[in-house]
Scaffold this motif. Structure first.
Motif, PDB file in Angstrom:
ATOM      1  N   LEU A 123       0.831  -1.212   0.000  1.00  0.00           N
ATOM      2  CA  LEU A 123       0.000   0.000   0.000  1.00  0.00           C
ATOM      3  C   LEU A 123       0.860   1.254   0.000  1.00  0.00           C
ATOM      4  CD1 LEU A 123      -2.991  -0.638   2.437  1.00  0.00           C
ATOM      5  CD2 LEU A 123      -3.112   0.290   0.118  1.00  0.00           C
ATOM      6  N   GLY A 124       1.859   1.258   0.832  1.00  0.00           N
ATOM      7  CA  GLY A 124       2.774   2.382   0.917  1.00  0.00           C
ATOM      8  C   GLY A 124       3.472   2.639  -0.417  1.00  0.00           C
ATOM      9  N   VAL A 125       3.886   1.544  -1.070  1.00  0.00           N
ATOM     10  CA  VAL A 125       4.539   1.658  -2.375  1.00  0.00           C
ATOM     11  C   VAL A 125       3.588   2.271  -3.393  1.00  0.00           C
ATOM     12  CG1 VAL A 125       5.513   0.344  -4.295  1.00  0.00           C
ATOM     13  CG2 VAL A 125       6.132  -0.242  -1.962  1.00  0.00           C
ATOM     14  N   ALA A 126       2.319   1.804  -3.382  1.00  0.00           N
ATOM     15  CA  ALA A 126       1.315   2.336  -4.310  1.00  0.00           C
ATOM     16  C   ALA A 126       1.121   3.842  -4.084  1.00  0.00           C
ATOM     17  CB  ALA A 126      -0.001   1.594  -4.135  1.00  0.00           C
ATOM     18  N   LEU A 127       1.042   4.240  -2.815  1.00  0.00           N
ATOM     19  CA  LEU A 127       0.882   5.664  -2.466  1.00  0.00           C
ATOM     20  C   LEU A 127       2.010   6.516  -3.032  1.00  0.00           C
ATOM     21  CD1 LEU A 127      -0.261   6.084   1.261  1.00  0.00           C
ATOM     22  CD2 LEU A 127      -1.237   7.151  -0.768  1.00  0.00           C
ATOM     23  N   ILE A 128       3.208   6.004  -2.877  1.00  0.00           N
ATOM     24  CA  ILE A 128       4.393   6.756  -3.308  1.00  0.00           C
ATOM     25  C   ILE A 128       4.484   6.854  -4.824  1.00  0.00           C
ATOM     26  CG2 ILE A 128       6.877   6.320  -3.522  1.00  0.00           C
ATOM     27  CD1 ILE A 128       6.586   5.902  -0.343  1.00  0.00           C
ATOM     28  N   HIS A 152      14.461  15.487   1.425  1.00  0.00           N
ATOM     29  CA  HIS A 152      13.727  16.730   1.607  1.00  0.00           C
ATOM     30  C   HIS A 152      14.619  17.838   2.170  1.00  0.00           C
ATOM     31  CE1 HIS A 152      10.373  19.395   2.356  1.00  0.00           C
ATOM     32  NE2 HIS A 152      10.674  19.448   3.644  1.00  0.00           N
ATOM     33  N   TYR A 153      15.361  17.546   3.248  1.00  0.00           N
ATOM     34  CA  TYR A 153      16.102  18.581   3.960  1.00  0.00           C
ATOM     35  C   TYR A 153      17.478  18.875   3.370  1.00  0.00           C
ATOM     36  CZ  TYR A 153      12.421  18.462   7.402  1.00  0.00           C
ATOM     37  OH  TYR A 153      11.205  18.536   8.015  1.00  0.00           O
ATOM     38  N   PHE A 154      18.170  17.825   2.864  1.00  0.00           N
ATOM     39  CA  PHE A 154      19.537  18.037   2.376  1.00  0.00           C
ATOM     40  C   PHE A 154      19.593  18.249   0.869  1.00  0.00           C
ATOM     41  CE2 PHE A 154      20.557  15.310   6.229  1.00  0.00           C
ATOM     42  CZ  PHE A 154      20.854  16.420   7.013  1.00  0.00           C
ATOM     43  N   LEU A 155      18.640  17.673   0.119  1.00  0.00           N
ATOM     44  CA  LEU A 155      18.696  17.767  -1.344  1.00  0.00           C
ATOM     45  C   LEU A 155      17.597  18.662  -1.896  1.00  0.00           C
ATOM     46  CD1 LEU A 155      19.348  13.964  -2.048  1.00  0.00           C
ATOM     47  CD2 LEU A 155      21.044  15.786  -2.047  1.00  0.00           C
ATOM     48  N   ASN A 156      16.791  19.242  -0.997  1.00  0.00           N
ATOM     49  CA  ASN A 156      15.693  20.130  -1.393  1.00  0.00           C
ATOM     50  C   ASN A 156      14.737  19.492  -2.393  1.00  0.00           C
ATOM     51  OD1 ASN A 156      16.651  22.334   0.219  1.00  0.00           O
ATOM     52  ND2 ASN A 156      18.244  22.638  -1.309  1.00  0.00           N
ATOM     53  N   GLU A 157      14.536  18.161  -2.280  1.00  0.00           N
ATOM     54  CA  GLU A 157      13.596  17.498  -3.170  1.00  0.00           C
ATOM     55  C   GLU A 157      12.179  17.773  -2.686  1.00  0.00           C
ATOM     56  OE1 GLU A 157      14.571  13.376  -3.375  1.00  0.00           O
ATOM     57  OE2 GLU A 157      16.476  13.730  -4.407  1.00  0.00           O
ATOM     58  N   THR A 158      11.250  17.846  -3.654  1.00  0.00           N
ATOM     59  CA  THR A 158       9.853  18.053  -3.290  1.00  0.00           C
ATOM     60  C   THR A 158       9.261  16.718  -2.847  1.00  0.00           C
ATOM     61  OG1 THR A 158       9.770  19.685  -5.051  1.00  0.00           O
ATOM     62  CG2 THR A 158       7.665  19.005  -4.086  1.00  0.00           C
ATOM     63  N   VAL A 159       8.819  16.650  -1.597  1.00  0.00           N
ATOM     64  CA  VAL A 159       8.190  15.436  -1.093  1.00  0.00           C
ATOM     65  C   VAL A 159       6.708  15.739  -0.885  1.00  0.00           C
ATOM     66  CG1 VAL A 159       8.195  13.679   0.706  1.00  0.00           C
ATOM     67  CG2 VAL A 159      10.345  14.737   0.012  1.00  0.00           C
ATOM     68  N   THR A 160       5.858  15.152  -1.742  1.00  0.00           N
ATOM     69  CA  THR A 160       4.425  15.414  -1.673  1.00  0.00           C
ATOM     70  C   THR A 160       3.814  14.733  -0.448  1.00  0.00           C
ATOM     71  OG1 THR A 160       3.936  13.475  -3.000  1.00  0.00           O
ATOM     72  CG2 THR A 160       4.265  15.535  -4.193  1.00  0.00           C
ATOM     73  N   HIS A 161       2.562  15.141  -0.132  1.00  0.00           N
ATOM     74  CA  HIS A 161       1.856  14.513   0.992  1.00  0.00           C
ATOM     75  C   HIS A 161       1.723  13.009   0.773  1.00  0.00           C
ATOM     76  CE1 HIS A 161       1.069  18.217   3.037  1.00  0.00           C
ATOM     77  NE2 HIS A 161       0.406  18.743   2.014  1.00  0.00           N
ATOM     78  N   ALA A 162       1.444  12.609  -0.506  1.00  0.00           N
ATOM     79  CA  ALA A 162       1.285  11.184  -0.819  1.00  0.00           C
ATOM     80  C   ALA A 162       2.575  10.421  -0.520  1.00  0.00           C
ATOM     81  CB  ALA A 162       0.885  11.003  -2.279  1.00  0.00           C
ATOM     82  N   ARG A 163       3.728  11.032  -0.857  1.00  0.00           N
ATOM     83  CA  ARG A 163       5.004  10.360  -0.599  1.00  0.00           C
ATOM     84  C   ARG A 163       5.298  10.249   0.893  1.00  0.00           C
ATOM     85  NH1 ARG A 163       9.357  12.565  -5.078  1.00  0.00           N
ATOM     86  NH2 ARG A 163       8.325  11.705  -6.912  1.00  0.00           N
ATOM     87  N   TRP A 164       4.984  11.324   1.643  1.00  0.00           N
ATOM     88  CA  TRP A 164       5.147  11.258   3.106  1.00  0.00           C
ATOM     89  C   TRP A 164       4.254  10.161   3.671  1.00  0.00           C
ATOM     90  CZ3 TRP A 164       9.217  12.893   5.308  1.00  0.00           C
ATOM     91  CH2 TRP A 164       9.818  14.106   4.984  1.00  0.00           C
ATOM     92  N   ALA A 165       2.958  10.169   3.239  1.00  0.00           N
ATOM     93  CA  ALA A 165       2.005   9.169   3.731  1.00  0.00           C
ATOM     94  C   ALA A 165       2.481   7.761   3.373  1.00  0.00           C
ATOM     95  CB  ALA A 165       0.621   9.429   3.149  1.00  0.00           C
ATOM     96  N   GLY A 166       2.941   7.599   2.118  1.00  0.00           N
ATOM     97  CA  GLY A 166       3.447   6.296   1.681  1.00  0.00           C
ATOM     98  C   GLY A 166       4.600   5.813   2.540  1.00  0.00           C
ATOM     99  N   SER A 167       5.512   6.730   2.849  1.00  0.00           N
ATOM    100  CA  SER A 167       6.663   6.376   3.694  1.00  0.00           C
ATOM    101  C   SER A 167       6.214   5.913   5.073  1.00  0.00           C
ATOM    102  CB  SER A 167       7.595   7.585   3.852  1.00  0.00           C
ATOM    103  OG  SER A 167       8.127   7.961   2.611  1.00  0.00           O
ATOM    104  N   VAL A 168       5.210   6.623   5.619  1.00  0.00           N
ATOM    105  CA  VAL A 168       4.709   6.261   6.945  1.00  0.00           C
ATOM    106  C   VAL A 168       4.034   4.886   6.909  1.00  0.00           C
ATOM    107  CG1 VAL A 168       3.057   6.866   8.762  1.00  0.00           C
ATOM    108  CG2 VAL A 168       4.465   8.651   7.720  1.00  0.00           C
ATOM    109  N   VAL A 169       3.213   4.635   5.854  1.00  0.00           N
ATOM    110  CA  VAL A 169       2.532   3.345   5.725  1.00  0.00           C
ATOM    111  C   VAL A 169       3.541   2.207   5.560  1.00  0.00           C
ATOM    112  CG1 VAL A 169       0.951   1.981   4.298  1.00  0.00           C
ATOM    113  CG2 VAL A 169       0.395   4.354   4.832  1.00  0.00           C
ATOM    114  N   ILE A 170       4.576   2.454   4.753  1.00  0.00           N
ATOM    115  CA  ILE A 170       5.635   1.451   4.574  1.00  0.00           C
ATOM    116  C   ILE A 170       6.281   1.133   5.914  1.00  0.00           C
ATOM    117  CG2 ILE A 170       7.979   1.092   3.665  1.00  0.00           C
ATOM    118  CD1 ILE A 170       7.040   2.608   1.131  1.00  0.00           C
TER     119      ILE A 170
END
Lengths: 122, 138
Positions: free
Chosen positions: A114-119, B90-108
């Motif tokens: 799920l997390g992968v899909a989100l990302i 995000h902090y060192f490379l100034n990459e844009t991290v969207t809400h979906a990517r943050w959420a995905g990282s948390v879910v992972i």
């Protein structure tokens, strides 16, 4: 398309590498020393272990694909996308290393997907 | 404890290594040129070597952990580095991290946490029962 292909090589190479390296390290045995001379003799046994070397070969393929894809894609996209390897490696751990996959572990693996899909959303 | 110490150092080394490699590879390819020129430029960039050295540290510690712990424990445990990596981007490379990517990282990370709970107990107990398990802290 090129990004997808490279990530596939990163994932499959990484999973195969993990399984072979685990096999090799289990053959070498538990490392329970920080003594430099003992660590060197352990390292010598590790780098001459066939399973470990096969694992390193797969890891190397995975690593160079990772380097290539990082030259045009964001780290914060590539890295989470490679988490697919958790599913593949878990399958490898079950069928090749005979590790037990409980219901809790299955649930966790689904969450990772799920997390992968989100990302992967644009 | 031994496993925790080894894996925490491994995760930090990996996140730093990834940041340096990304920084270096972006600057290496920004000048254009063919594959050979790019490869030569990468091989002579100290930041490529620093990033690679940090990933070697990660790999050595990761392999060491695999000599006493299950792959199905070590792999999820190191995945706590995922959020660290996204944050570093995000902090060192100034990459844009969207809400979906943050959420995905948390879910992972949540999923990885569940996976590690399912098998870690037997592995860590067996490891901590051994008399030499705390040797790393000496």
């Amino acid at each position: 398309m090129m990004t997808a292909l490279m990530i596939a090589i990163v994932v499959l190479g990484g999973s195969a590498g993990d399984v072979f390296i685990t096999k090799g390290m289990k053959q070498v045995g538990e490392i329970s020393t920080v003594h430099p001379r003992k660590l060197i003799s352990i390292a010598a046994r590790v780098v001459t272990n066939v399973s470990f070397l096969i694992g390193v070969f797969f890891m190397a393929c995975s690593f160079f694909a990772f380097l290539a894809v990082l030259s045009w894609a964001d780290l914060s996209f590539v890295l989470p996308a490679t988490s697919l390897s958790f599913v593949i490696t878990t399958l490898g751990a079950k069928f090749i290393l005979n590790e037990q996959i409980t219901r809790l572990r299955l649930a966790g693996t689904v969450l990772v997907c799920l997390g992968v899909a989100l990302i992967s959303l644009p | 404890m031994k496993t925790a110490v080894v894996l925490v150092i491994a995760i930090v080394a990996q996140a730093l290594g990834n940041v340096y490699l990304t920084k270096a590879m972006k600057s290496v390819t920004s000048g254009g040129g063919d594959v050979l020129t790019t490869a030569m430029r990468a091989a002579s960039d100290p930041m490529v070597w620093l990033g690679t050295a940090l990933l070697i540290v990660f790999f050595a510690l990761y392999s060491a952990a695999l000599s006493w712990a299950d792959l199905s424990f070590v792999l999820p445990a190191t995945a706590f580095g995922y959020v660290l990596n996204v944050a570093a981007g995000h902090y060192f490379l100034n990459e844009t991290v969207t809400h979906a990517r943050w959420a995905g990282s948390v879910v992972i990370t949540l999923g990885v946490f569940l996976v590690s709970r399912s098998g870690a107990r037997t592995v860590t107990q067996a490891a901590s029962l051994r008399p030499d398990a705390s040797e790393i802290s000496r």
